[in-house]
Design a protein around this motif. Structure first.
Motif, PDB file in Angstrom:
ATOM      1  N   LEU A 196      49.137 -21.483  -5.614  1.00 31.68           N
ATOM      2  CA  LEU A 196      48.846 -20.055  -5.820  1.00 31.68           C
ATOM      3  C   LEU A 196      50.103 -19.248  -6.132  1.00 31.68           C
ATOM      4  N   LEU A 197      51.266 -19.692  -5.644  1.00 32.44           N
ATOM      5  CA  LEU A 197      52.518 -19.018  -6.013  1.00 32.44           C
ATOM      6  C   LEU A 197      52.769 -19.118  -7.515  1.00 32.44           C
TER       7      LEU A 197
ATOM      8  N   ILE B  23      45.882 -18.175   3.731  1.00 32.26           N
ATOM      9  CA  ILE B  23      45.933 -19.479   3.050  1.00 32.26           C
ATOM     10  C   ILE B  23      46.985 -20.345   3.761  1.00 32.26           C
TER      11      ILE B  23
ATOM     12  N   ALA C 200      52.499 -23.612   5.702  1.00 25.20           N
ATOM     13  CA  ALA C 200      52.680 -24.569   4.603  1.00 25.20           C
ATOM     14  C   ALA C 200      53.852 -25.513   4.887  1.00 25.20           C
TER      15      ALA C 200
ATOM     16  N   ASP D 141      47.891 -25.494  -1.438  1.00 26.83           N
ATOM     17  CA  ASP D 141      47.308 -24.241  -1.942  1.00 26.83           C
ATOM     18  C   ASP D 141      48.368 -23.146  -2.093  1.00 26.83           C
ATOM     19  N   VAL D 142      49.222 -23.010  -1.090  1.00 23.40           N
ATOM     20  CA  VAL D 142      50.271 -21.982  -1.164  1.00 23.40           C
ATOM     21  C   VAL D 142      51.154 -22.242  -2.384  1.00 23.40           C
TER      22      VAL D 142
ATOM     23  N   LEU E 234      49.718 -15.732   1.819  1.00 32.04           N
ATOM     24  CA  LEU E 234      50.172 -17.122   1.729  1.00 32.04           C
ATOM     25  C   LEU E 234      51.071 -17.397   2.936  1.00 32.04           C
TER      26      LEU E 234
END
Length: 401
Positions: free
Chosen positions: A49-50, A40, A321, A45-46, A316
């Motif tokens: 999702l965390l 990812i 990111a 998104d990272v 991730l």
């Protein structure tokens, strides 16, 4: 899957950022067969999702290994599995909030505040010694001893025993790389046994004779009748050392390497010490010490039309990111005065790094001392990278004053 993502290639480890650019351009989720993970790469998104409770650091609070379609770890790894599995980094509710709450009673903002003079004194002593001999290996002589000494001081580990901590920690952290070898696992198991036995002895001493240290505070910490078990205390102490120095050491040396490669930014920082706080944040963003963090998918999620099913694992990509142009202006440019800097280096959500304030204190102290006392510090040889990708750092950093 973009071929340039190759975490075992020295060239990739030395500079993963072009591969990240390609990954981000190619989509939001990429299946990576060699590790069986979804990569990812985007900041949004990272970050999301965390914080997403449909993902977890573990799945054992909801499923057995078999129900989750995973093979249990080998019985021979048990000492490592227990040690790692009882630390808050690898737990979910209900254990995670209970243990984190208890640790937070012992490891408070005041703990960090009270440590500040010690951190500054240790940083000054290390830098003075480094400057007095005209330079050397910045990693071995400044970056590494500082956080290890601070954690040892915090835990109340006697000076004579401090040399044991770093090798134990390095052996255990080998297990966080992708597809670790059996040799790595054996070293981690031995270190887990020895480190746990050492801490068990230290805890027994503090029970009999409490001090002002964190181990005594962890023993005393209680909340509505709840206390930490001995194993939870041991796992917490090991986590504090591992997390508390690997990332700080790598941010320090990766950061100095970055500054040496950007002489105009280094000159600006030397000319204006007030830049130091934003410089530390930018160095944390620009060359992230922990490139990847993994999560198990506990309930199906969907990314960009791609369903990622329960039982899968997502990787991730923090390093990607933190260079995402959708979130950062000129992300590949080092800008020590950058103000809008929501980097994900310390994570996010319930697993946000407990030691972030201490890490920032240590980084400001060591960078500040070197900037002041070694105003002409320069790199004497281009350093080599360790082969590890997840925890990414240099083998050494030779510099002279």
């Amino acid at each position: 899957m973009h071929v340039s993502f190759d975490p075992w290639s020295p060239a990739f480890v030395a500079d993963p950022y072009p591969a990240y650019t390609a990954l981000r351009a190619a989509g939001r989720a990429h299946w990576f067969e060699p590790t069986g993970q979804w990569l990812i790469p985007h900041h949004s998104d990272v970050s999301a999702l965390l914080r997403d409770r449909r993902l977890g650091r573990t799945y054992l609070h909801r499923f057995s290994h078999e129900e989750f379609g995973r093979t249990p770890p080998p019985a021979a790894h048990e000492p490592f599995t227990t040690l790692n599995g009882q630390g808050i980094l690898d737990l979910e509710a209900p254990d995670h909030p209970r243990i984190r709450r208890l640790i937070s009673r012992a490891f408070t903002p005041r703990t960090v505040e009270n440590l500040a003079p010690t951190v500054r004194r240790l940083a000054a002593e290390l830098v003075d010694a480094f400057v007095a001999k005209g330079g050397g290996d910045l990693l071995a002589e400044v970056a590494e001893p500082l956080p290890v000494a601070v954690i040892a001081e915090m835990l109340g580990v006697p000076e004579a025993d401090r040399g044991l901590l770093r090798p134990w920690s390095a052996a255990i952290c080998g297990m966080f790389e992708l597809n670790p070898s059996e040799e790595t696992a054996e070293a981690a198991v031995r270190a887990s046994v020895d480190f746990s036995a050492y801490l068990r002895g230290l805890i027994a001493e503090r029970r009999a004779d409490p001090g002002e240290d964190l181990v005594s505070a962890l023993i005393a910490a209680h909340d509505e009748g709840e206390r930490l078990t001995e194993q939870e205390m041991i796992s917490t102490c090991v986590l504090l050392l591992n997390a508390g120095h690997e990332a700080t050491v790598n941010t320090t040396v990766n950061g100095w390497r970055t500054l040496f490669h950007h002489p105009e930014q280094l000159a600006a920082l030397r000319a204006d010490p007030a830049l130091l706080p934003s410089a530390v944040e930018e160095l944390l963003r620009y060359d992230t010490p922990l490139q990847m963090f993994e999560r198990w998918v506990l309930d199906d999620i969907e990314l960009d039309g791609q369903v990622i099913e329960r039982g899968a694992e997502v990787a991730l990509l923090f390093g990607s990111a933190n260079r995402d142009p959708e979130r950062f202006a000129r992300p590949d440019t080092l800008d020590l005065s950058r103000q809008d800097n929501p980097h994900l280096t310390f994570g996010a959500g319930i697993h946000f790094c407990l030691g972030a304030p201490l890490a920032r204190l240590e980084l400001a102290a060591s960078f500040g001392e070197l900037l002041r006392k070694a105003p002409a510090l320069r790199m004497t040889a281009e350093p080599e990278w360790h082969p590890g990708y997840v925890i990414r750092g240099l083998k050494e950093l030779r510099a002279e004053v």
